[in-house]
Each structure stands twice: as C-alpha cells, then as structure tokens.
Design an enzyme around this catalytic site. Sequence first.
Site, mmCIF file in Angstrom:
data_model
loop_
_atom_site.group_PDB
_atom_site.id
_atom_site.type_symbol
_atom_site.label_atom_id
_atom_site.label_comp_id
_atom_site.label_asym_id
_atom_site.label_seq_id
_atom_site.Cartn_x
_atom_site.Cartn_y
_atom_site.Cartn_z
ATOM 1 N N HIS A 100 -92.601 -29.352 -36.626
ATOM 2 C CA HIS A 100 -93.435 -27.811 -36.530
ATOM 3 C C HIS A 100 -94.537 -28.295 -37.769
ATOM 4 O O HIS A 100 -95.583 -27.375 -37.893
ATOM 5 C CB HIS A 100 -92.521 -26.727 -37.538
ATOM 6 C CG HIS A 100 -91.175 -26.416 -36.657
ATOM 7 N ND1 HIS A 100 -89.573 -26.213 -37.283
ATOM 8 C CD2 HIS A 100 -91.879 -26.231 -35.852
ATOM 9 C CE1 HIS A 100 -88.762 -25.903 -36.149
ATOM 10 N NE2 HIS A 100 -89.880 -25.339 -35.335
ATOM 11 N N LYS A 150 -78.274 -15.261 -32.558
ATOM 12 C CA LYS A 150 -77.585 -15.991 -33.261
ATOM 13 C C LYS A 150 -77.884 -16.088 -34.533
ATOM 14 O O LYS A 150 -78.705 -16.055 -35.556
ATOM 15 C CB LYS A 150 -78.336 -16.795 -32.489
ATOM 16 C CG LYS A 150 -79.431 -17.599 -32.703
ATOM 17 C CD LYS A 150 -80.455 -19.042 -31.814
ATOM 18 C CE LYS A 150 -81.612 -18.580 -32.272
ATOM 19 N NZ LYS A 150 -82.884 -19.648 -30.884
ATOM 20 N N ARG A 185 -93.657 -28.548 -26.954
ATOM 21 C CA ARG A 185 -93.019 -29.991 -26.477
ATOM 22 C C ARG A 185 -92.780 -31.590 -25.709
ATOM 23 O O ARG A 185 -93.617 -32.328 -25.445
ATOM 24 C CB ARG A 185 -91.444 -30.656 -26.761
ATOM 25 C CG ARG A 185 -91.413 -30.119 -28.590
ATOM 26 C CD ARG A 185 -90.013 -30.108 -29.141
ATOM 27 N NE ARG A 185 -89.746 -28.842 -28.222
ATOM 28 C CZ ARG A 185 -88.445 -28.224 -28.547
ATOM 29 N NH1 ARG A 185 -87.872 -28.578 -29.692
ATOM 30 N NH2 ARG A 185 -88.017 -27.428 -27.603
ATOM 31 N N SER A 231 -85.030 -27.791 -34.235
ATOM 32 C CA SER A 231 -84.046 -27.327 -35.346
ATOM 33 C C SER A 231 -82.441 -27.389 -34.796
ATOM 34 O O SER A 231 -81.822 -27.796 -35.703
ATOM 35 C CB SER A 231 -84.529 -26.138 -36.218
ATOM 36 O OG SER A 231 -85.695 -26.020 -36.084
HETATM 37 O O1 PNS Z 1 -88.262 -21.178 -32.448
HETATM 38 P P1 PNS Z 1 -88.232 -19.817 -31.155
HETATM 39 O O2 PNS Z 1 -86.799 -19.651 -31.575
HETATM 40 O O3 PNS Z 1 -88.685 -20.671 -30.073
HETATM 41 O O4 PNS Z 1 -89.303 -19.043 -31.304
HETATM 42 C C1 PNS Z 1 -88.655 -18.071 -30.609
HETATM 43 C C2 PNS Z 1 -90.123 -17.019 -30.296
HETATM 44 C C3 PNS Z 1 -90.301 -16.495 -32.453
HETATM 45 C C4 PNS Z 1 -91.795 -17.252 -30.201
HETATM 46 C C5 PNS Z 1 -89.579 -15.865 -29.544
HETATM 47 O O5 PNS Z 1 -88.643 -15.601 -29.527
HETATM 48 C C6 PNS Z 1 -90.337 -14.023 -29.691
HETATM 49 O O6 PNS Z 1 -91.479 -13.870 -30.136
HETATM 50 N N1 PNS Z 1 -89.687 -13.421 -30.099
HETATM 51 C C7 PNS Z 1 -90.139 -12.187 -30.819
HETATM 52 C C8 PNS Z 1 -89.099 -10.445 -29.396
HETATM 53 C C9 PNS Z 1 -90.872 -10.777 -28.611
HETATM 54 O O7 PNS Z 1 -91.945 -10.806 -28.723
HETATM 55 N N2 PNS Z 1 -90.429 -11.127 -27.695
HETATM 56 C C10 PNS Z 1 -91.227 -11.081 -26.622
HETATM 57 C C11 PNS Z 1 -91.820 -12.116 -25.742
HETATM 58 S S1 PNS Z 1 -91.843 -12.286 -24.198
#
Ligand code: PNS
Length: 159
Positions: free
Chosen positions: A17, A41, A90, A128
Amino acid sequence: MRIAIYPGSFDPVTLGHLNIIERAAATVDKLIVGVLENQNKSPLFTAAERVEMIGLVTKDIPNVEARAFNGLTIDFARQCKAQLIVRGLRAITDFEYELQMAQTNRILAPEVDTVFFTTELKYAYLSSSTVKEVAHFGGNFECFLPSLVAQRVHDKLKK
Ligand code: PNS
C-alpha cells in the site's frame, strides 16, 4: 487542483500500500487515503487506528492525508472533490473485481476516473489478510509492514 482518493480497508496498511501511496502522491496535488469503516468483516484495527497508522507512515509525504469514510467510495470522492480514484493492481486475479468496481463507479460518477498502479513485483503477492494470517499463526510478518505498523500488530495480538 488535482485530487485523488485511494480507498481501501488498510487493515493494516502494508509496504505494498505504502508503495502505491508514494507513487500516486507523486502524480497529484493531493492524495487522500480513504479508510473504509463499515465493513462486514470484523477488522483487526478500528478505522481510527488505521487512519492514525497511515498518517504516521506517510508523515514525510506532505500531500498525503488519511480519512475514514462510510458508504460509497464515489460519495467519498465527491466530498473530497477528487477527480481520481487510485487502486493498486497486483495480479490478474485482482482484475475482474477491480474492473467491476471501476465500471460501476464510472456509471455512478462519470466525472470521477479510476486509475490503476501496478503493484511492484516484490509486493505482488502481498495482502493485509495474508499478513494477518501469518501473524495469527506466529509466523514472521514484520518484513511485509512498515516497522511501526508491525509493532502495532504485535501489540494487538498480545491483547
Ligand atoms: O482494500 P479493499 O478491501 O480491497 O477495498 C475495497 C473498497 C473499500 C475500495 C471497496 O469495497 C469499496 O469501494 N467499498 C465502498 C462501497 C462502494 O462504493 N461499493 C461500490 C463499489 S462497486
């Protein structure tokens, strides 16, 4: 002013990150790292703890700040007046999920673009979740994290 958000869970922030943060910050005026609060989670660290750790490990990058957010990433982008959403890619396994999010976000907010930074090869395997699993079973996880964050994981697991 070119503003980007880098949304994620960051539970906790890894060297992978941090590498994306450094490279993305070099391309914009301001990079706001968005820590998602409302996850299903149960996270190891609270959002406030995650924000604090990101602030500490990026203290030498003046145009980076970390904030917690709830709800949709595009709403957070709009609050931040961001034109860009940054994500790291990644491996090919990330691609489908990332493409789905980027396409959905683009429909919801056509004025906001998603840009991807390819993760450096040495961090391509890193997540993570993997770090937490290694830590949980007593493995050596320190090499995956900024040292301050590794210490916080140690402290958390002792509790
Ligand atoms: O680090 P991560 O868990 O891969 O991040 C995922 C994240 C936070 C970017 C994604 O879950 C997100 O954008 N969540 C917020 C809800 C949202 O906007 N959902 C619509 C996206 S399709």
